[in-house]
Design a protein around this motif. Structure first.
Motif, short mmCIF file in Angstrom:
data_model
loop_
_atom_site.label_atom_id
_atom_site.label_comp_id
_atom_site.label_asym_id
_atom_site.label_seq_id
_atom_site.Cartn_x
_atom_site.Cartn_y
_atom_site.Cartn_z
N LYS A 1 0.82 -1.21 0.00
CA LYS A 1 0.00 0.00 0.00
C LYS A 1 0.85 1.26 0.00
O LYS A 1 0.45 2.30 -0.52
CB LYS A 1 -0.93 0.00 1.22
CG LYS A 1 -2.02 -1.06 1.17
CD LYS A 1 -2.92 -0.98 2.40
CE LYS A 1 -4.01 -2.03 2.34
NZ LYS A 1 -4.89 -1.98 3.54
N GLU A 2 2.03 1.19 0.62
CA GLU A 2 2.93 2.34 0.67
C GLU A 2 4.36 1.86 0.46
O GLU A 2 4.72 0.74 0.84
CB GLU A 2 2.81 3.07 2.01
CG GLU A 2 1.45 3.70 2.26
CD GLU A 2 1.40 4.52 3.55
OE1 GLU A 2 2.47 4.67 4.19
OE2 GLU A 2 0.31 4.98 3.91
N TRP A 3 5.17 2.73 -0.16
CA TRP A 3 6.58 2.48 -0.39
C TRP A 3 7.36 3.72 0.04
O TRP A 3 6.77 4.71 0.46
CB TRP A 3 6.85 2.21 -1.87
CG TRP A 3 6.01 1.15 -2.52
CD1 TRP A 3 4.66 1.19 -2.78
CD2 TRP A 3 6.46 -0.12 -3.01
NE1 TRP A 3 4.25 0.03 -3.38
CE2 TRP A 3 5.33 -0.80 -3.55
CE3 TRP A 3 7.70 -0.76 -3.06
CZ2 TRP A 3 5.41 -2.05 -4.12
CZ3 TRP A 3 7.79 -2.02 -3.64
CH2 TRP A 3 6.66 -2.65 -4.15
N ASN A 4 8.67 3.68 -0.11
CA ASN A 4 9.49 4.87 0.10
C ASN A 4 10.68 4.80 -0.85
O ASN A 4 10.99 3.73 -1.38
CB ASN A 4 9.95 5.00 1.55
CG ASN A 4 9.98 6.46 1.99
OD1 ASN A 4 10.70 7.26 1.42
ND2 ASN A 4 9.18 6.78 3.01
N ILE A 5 11.36 5.94 -1.05
CA ILE A 5 12.44 6.01 -2.04
C ILE A 5 13.63 6.78 -1.47
O ILE A 5 13.48 7.56 -0.52
CB ILE A 5 11.97 6.70 -3.33
CG1 ILE A 5 11.41 8.09 -3.02
CG2 ILE A 5 10.97 5.84 -4.06
CD1 ILE A 5 11.06 8.90 -4.25
N ASN A 6 14.79 6.58 -2.10
CA ASN A 6 15.97 7.33 -1.67
C ASN A 6 16.10 8.63 -2.46
O ASN A 6 15.26 8.95 -3.32
CB ASN A 6 17.24 6.48 -1.76
CG ASN A 6 17.74 6.28 -3.17
OD1 ASN A 6 17.11 6.69 -4.15
ND2 ASN A 6 18.88 5.64 -3.29
N GLN A 7 17.16 9.39 -2.17
CA GLN A 7 17.28 10.74 -2.71
C GLN A 7 17.62 10.79 -4.19
O GLN A 7 17.57 11.86 -4.80
CB GLN A 7 18.35 11.52 -1.92
CG GLN A 7 19.79 11.28 -2.35
CD GLN A 7 20.33 9.93 -1.91
OE1 GLN A 7 19.67 9.21 -1.16
NE2 GLN A 7 21.52 9.58 -2.35
N ALA A 8 17.92 9.66 -4.80
CA ALA A 8 18.28 9.64 -6.22
C ALA A 8 17.06 9.47 -7.13
O ALA A 8 17.20 9.41 -8.35
CB ALA A 8 19.27 8.50 -6.49
N ILE A 9 15.85 9.42 -6.54
CA ILE A 9 14.63 9.15 -7.29
C ILE A 9 13.63 10.29 -7.09
O ILE A 9 13.47 10.79 -5.97
CB ILE A 9 14.00 7.82 -6.85
CG1 ILE A 9 14.96 6.66 -7.09
CG2 ILE A 9 12.68 7.57 -7.58
CD1 ILE A 9 14.47 5.33 -6.57
N ALA A 10 12.95 10.69 -8.17
CA ALA A 10 11.86 11.67 -8.11
C ALA A 10 10.52 10.97 -8.28
O ALA A 10 10.41 9.98 -9.00
CB ALA A 10 12.04 12.73 -9.19
N ILE A 11 9.50 11.51 -7.60
CA ILE A 11 8.12 11.01 -7.69
C ILE A 11 7.30 11.95 -8.56
O ILE A 11 7.35 13.17 -8.39
CB ILE A 11 7.44 10.97 -6.31
CG1 ILE A 11 8.31 10.30 -5.26
CG2 ILE A 11 6.07 10.32 -6.40
CD1 ILE A 11 7.80 10.52 -3.84
#
Length: 366
Positions: free
Chosen positions: A264-274
């Protein structure tokens, strides 16, 4: 019975520097890269198994004229009638993980010739070696065929996008006009990312989870953060199903993913844009619009940095692409979903072929 590889083969290294390559060369030039370069001259004319001696350790087989980089190991048969070279190639493919464990060095790991000469190989009869190699070659051909089929299906989706929207005149919009949210991720502190998931842990995505085809590659490289870290320190970089992700730090740049509903939810590091789509644009259409060369290449060309390339969020927000009607977008997405169904069938066949290949390798070489 296992025999030392040094007792069966002659092992040496290439002599050339990597800059000896020539784009229009007639012969393969084997370096530590997975794909060979080209070169205009050759130093070797033999049947060989080649091992990259540093960096991304990998194995190749070649029979003919070639040349090699100075950190590439060239393994030749001693011609005593005991070893079938394609059999050795598959043994080394199985043994490469052990070589990676033995590699030494700082930033760039490397292996020594002793790591190869001391390797011990099972040596059944020549007929058995040939039979094993033939079975593995057939399995590998099926694997490569299935991979090509999947690649062609990806190309079909891109071709359909160009057919539907490449020649039509539609209004151009900036990403910020059709996305509710454009931001980038954050990297948690050391120790906050884990590879074993506990209940309620949140999947954490890095650039290697993105791909040049827009598929999310999570199953092979899963990492997680705690629910507490997700909701406090990394709350702004929460990711949800149907978000479009793009890496903004490289090289390489231009990798994407459409987030799946596995969680249902994820997270990303600083090298990725949403990029989170508004009602005016469908997420799947947004993904392919951003991936189009006429949109992506000028964008990537704005990157700054030499060793590490970076794109800003402001550049992301100003990305421009055509916006057709929702009905046209829906027609494209319906086509892409039908192709996806074919990809699932081919992927299942690929998984089965890979499983067969891995089982045979396990039985023969472990």
């Amino acid at each position: 019975m296992r025999i030392k590889l040094g007792d069966l083969t002659k092992i040496k290294t290439g002599k050339l520097d990597a800059n000896a390559a020539s784009e229009d060369g007639q012969y393969p030039f084997f370096t530590c890269s997975k794909e060979p370069l080209r070169i205009s001259t050759y130093s070797y004319d033999c049947e060989s198994v080649l091992i990259a001696g540093n960096g991304d350790l990998n194995v190749k087989y070649y029979n003919g004229k070639f040349d090699a980089y100075q950190r590439t190991y060239i393994i030749e048969n001693k011609d005593n009638g005991k070893l079938f070279m394609p059999y050795l190639y598959f043994f080394m493919e199985a043994y490469i993980e052990e070589l990676k464990k033995q590699a030494v060095g700082g930033v760039i790991k490397y292996i020594k010739i002793g790591n190869l000469t001391d390797a011990r190989i099972k040596l059944p009869s020549m007929n058995e070696q040939k039979a094993i190699a033939e079975i593995l070659q057939r399995a590998k051909r099926v694997i490569e065929l299935r991979k090509k089929e999947i690649s062609k299906l990806d190309e079909l989706i891109n071709a359909q996008f160009v057919e539907m929207f490449g020649k039509c005149s539609h209004e151009s919009v900036k990403a910020a006009e059709v996305c509710d949210f454009i931001t980038k991720g954050s990297t948690p502190a050391i120790g906050e990312i884990v590879e074993e998931r506990k209940e309620k842990d949140i999947p954490f995505l890095k650039v290697y989870n993105l791909s040049f085809t827009g598929e999310m590659l999570f199953d092979d490289n899963p990492q997680y953060i705690s629910e507490k870290t997700h909701n406090s320190k990394l709350a702004r970089s929460k990711v949800y199903p149907n978000d479009v992700l793009m890496n903004i730090v490289g090289p390489p740049l231009g990798k994407f993913a459409l987030v799946t509903d596995e969680f249902k939810e994820w997270n990303i590091n600083q090298a990725i844009a949403i990029f989170r789509a508004k009602e005016r644009i469908l997420p799947r259409f947004l993904l392919y619009a951003l991936m189009q060369p006429e949109v992506l290449e000028p964008f990537v060309g704005q990157a700054v940095g030499i060793r590490q390339q970076n794109l800003s969020l402001e550049q992301c927000r100003n990305l421009k692409f055509p916006l057709p009607s929702l009905d046209e977008q829906k027609a494209f997405v319906a086509f892409a979903e039908q192709v996806d169904k074919s990809k699932i069938i081919v992927q299942k066949s690929l998984d089965e072929a890979q499983l067969l290949f891995d089982c045979i390798m396990q039985q023969c070489f472990k």
